[in-house]
Enzyme design. Structure first.
Site, PDB file in Angstrom:
ATOM      1  N   PRO A   1       0.855  -1.201   0.000  1.00  0.00           N
ATOM      2  CA  PRO A   1       0.000   0.000   0.000  1.00  0.00           C
ATOM      3  C   PRO A   1       0.886   1.245   0.000  1.00  0.00           C
ATOM      4  CG  PRO A   1       0.111  -0.924   2.200  1.00  0.00           C
ATOM      5  CD  PRO A   1       0.920  -1.832   1.326  1.00  0.00           C
TER       6      PRO A   1
ATOM      7  N   ASP B   1       6.109   2.660   1.543  1.00  0.00           N
ATOM      8  CA  ASP B   1       5.175   1.633   2.001  1.00  0.00           C
ATOM      9  C   ASP B   1       4.535   2.137   3.285  1.00  0.00           C
ATOM     10  OD1 ASP B   1       3.907  -0.600   3.050  1.00  0.00           O
ATOM     11  OD2 ASP B   1       5.494  -2.001   2.466  1.00  0.00           O
ATOM     12  N   HIS B   2       3.210   2.360   3.229  1.00  0.00           N
ATOM     13  CA  HIS B   2       2.533   2.956   4.373  1.00  0.00           C
ATOM     14  C   HIS B   2       2.459   1.999   5.562  1.00  0.00           C
ATOM     15  CE1 HIS B   2       0.560   6.392   5.958  1.00  0.00           C
ATOM     16  NE2 HIS B   2       0.085   6.836   4.811  1.00  0.00           N
ATOM     17  N   ARG B   3       2.836   0.742   5.363  1.00  0.00           N
ATOM     18  CA  ARG B   3       2.846  -0.204   6.483  1.00  0.00           C
ATOM     19  C   ARG B   3       4.050   0.019   7.402  1.00  0.00           C
ATOM     20  NH1 ARG B   3       2.748  -5.713   3.198  1.00  0.00           N
ATOM     21  NH2 ARG B   3       4.386  -4.504   2.147  1.00  0.00           N
TER      22      ARG B   3
ATOM     23  N   CYS C   1       5.718   3.036   7.936  1.00  0.00           N
ATOM     24  CA  CYS C   1       5.756   4.350   8.595  1.00  0.00           C
ATOM     25  C   CYS C   1       4.543   5.155   8.183  1.00  0.00           C
ATOM     26  CB  CYS C   1       7.040   5.101   8.248  1.00  0.00           C
ATOM     27  SG  CYS C   1       7.132   5.646   6.525  1.00  0.00           S
TER      28      CYS C   1
END
Length: 459
Positions: free
Chosen positions: A256, A429-431, A433
């Site tokens: 994501p 990658d929003h997972r 940070c």
């Protein structure tokens, strides 16, 4: 008595199970030396030359250019001299340097073709030379022959191997149509050097008739076919291009991603680089300075130098920076990796970028130079564009994009001025940070671009 040995496509390492034949470097009937490259293949990682562990005469080739072969499939057969004492025929053991080698024999001996006349001991002729089972049955493809094997082996023995300093020189001569047997080498003991071949090529060109228009050597491209259902050209997604397609698709499915960007005044960075390069030392590339800024930013924001272990549902933060950089080649996009970029200064980074870029353009990158990256620097400004939202190089967590540096109106010290402006973007990658960490990383990079002295705090 001569033997006909079969050479199979060796284990290419890195879990690779197949390769595509890009170009044959030898013909049936050619005399080859031990470890001489005989075929150029493309894997999902890179394009490499495969050396043959036997010396002798090529008696058959298996597979046309564009054919995909699995590891272990026959590549060619070679007529060599009599077997070593004990019945074992020995090669070099060096099947494919850098991609895993076969088990080396206990004694390494270069096997030379044995002298054979029209009739050998026992009354056999060349037509009766023993073959391996797969060669005799034509496994994989029919064997192509240009004449009796005993004639070719006898010719090889009569003339002897031509002393050439390297396979690259042999290849240069072959592509230029120079007969090495007619050259007098200037090296020790008559060794033919590259300068000897180049001299022969210049002499050959001086006496050649003027051609209407020189043509560049054709670049081997994946085989294309016309679709029988719809109009258009279909190009198979295989080799390097296929591997890139699979990786990008996986990245889009699993990561994501989000992107943030900022404009920065790069005027001072360009001035600093000009001052460095005016000192007479090795030139520093702009990419190297940006890489140095990247590694400094990752030291402050290590969350972006990580990957997600989906099976364990953990974010794995790494303590080293293996910096990938996007490089466009005639065969597609590749991402070479600079190992331990965080431990290199600007000069060392410049040299490594240059080496890897040249290897990428020549198609000579090894799987180890294309894998293991932890963060990617994408300088898409070389294509004349300002911004981009790239796809993250799976399984990494982020990619820094750099647009072109162009003069633009800019407010500098309270006044409107023309400055060198660049757009920087970070896809992450929003997972691993949130936006605050990503924004902090990008802002620090922009600060270093605008005021290179900021870097002094981390040196």
């Amino acid at each position: 008595m001569a033997q006909v040995l079969e050479f199979k496509l060796p284990d290419l390492g890195e879990g690779l199970t197949e390769a595509e034949i890009v170009r044959w470097l030898v013909q049936v009937g050619d005399v080859v030396a031990v470890d001489q490259p005989v075929v150029e293949v493309e894997t999902a990682k890179a394009m490499v030359e495969v050396p043959c562990p036997y010396g002798g005469v090529i008696t058959a080739r298996f597979g046309e250019e564009g054919t995909e072969l699995p590891v272990g499939a026959p590549l060619l057969t070679v007529a060599v001299g009599p077997p070593a004492p004990g019945g074992e025929s020995e090669g070099s053991g060096n099947v494919l340097v850098g991609y895993g080698t076969s088990e080396a024999p206990s004694r390494r001996r270069r096997v030379r073709p044995a002298p054979l006349g029209p009739h050998t001991a026992g009354g056999r002729t060349g037509a009766d030379l023993p073959r391996t089972a797969s060669a005799a049955t034509g496994a994989g493809a029919p064997a192509v022959s240009t004449g009796p094997a005993h004639v070719r082996v006898a010719a090889a023995q009569a003339e002897g191997p031509v002393p050439v300093i390297s396979p690259l020189v042999r290849r240069l001569a072959r592509e230029g149509g120079v007969d090495l047997r007619h050259l007098a080498g200037s090296g020790p003991d008559g060794l033919i050097l590259r300068a000897d071949v180049e001299h022969a090529l210049r002499a050959q060109a001086a006496h050649a008739p003027v051609a209407e228009a020189p043509t560049a050597p054709a670049v081997q491209a994946p085989a294309a076919r016309i679709s029988p259902v719809r109009n258009g050209i279909r190009t198979p997604l295989k080799g390097v291009r296929g591997a890139v397609a699979d990786k990008l698709s996986r990245s889009r499915r699993e990561i994501p991603d989000a992107t943030c960007w900022v404009d920065a005044d790069a005027t001072e960075l360009m001035r600093a680089r000009a001052a460095m390069n005016a000192a007479g030392a090795p030139k520093i590339s702009l990419l190297a300075l940006l890489a140095r800024i990247c590694t400094a930013a990752l030291a402050r924001y290590p969350e972006l130098n990580s990957y997600v272990d989906t099976d364990a549902r953990e974010v794995v933060q790494l303590d080293h920076v293996h910096l990938g950089f996007a490089a466009q080649t005639e065969r597609g996009l590749v991402v070479p990796v600079v190992r331990d970029a965080h431990a290199r200064d600007a000069e060392a980074l410049t040299a490594e970028f240059a080496r890897l870029t040249e290897a990428a353009r020549a198609g000579k990158l090894t799987p180890g130079e294309l894998t293991g990256g932890t963060f990617t620097l994408n300088n898409y400004g070389v294509f004349g564009v300002d911004g981009s939202t790239p796809i993250i190089n799976h399984p990494e967590a982020a990619m820094l994009g750099v647009g072109r540096i162009v003069p633009k109106p800019w407010v500098h010290e309270g006044e409107l001025a023309v400055r060198q402006v660049v757009q920087l973007s970070l896809t992450f990658d929003h997972r691993v940070c949130d936006g605050g960490t990503a924004g902090g990383f990008l802002r620090y990079v922009a600060d270093c671009v605008e005021q290179p002295a900021v870097l002094l705090r981390t040196l």
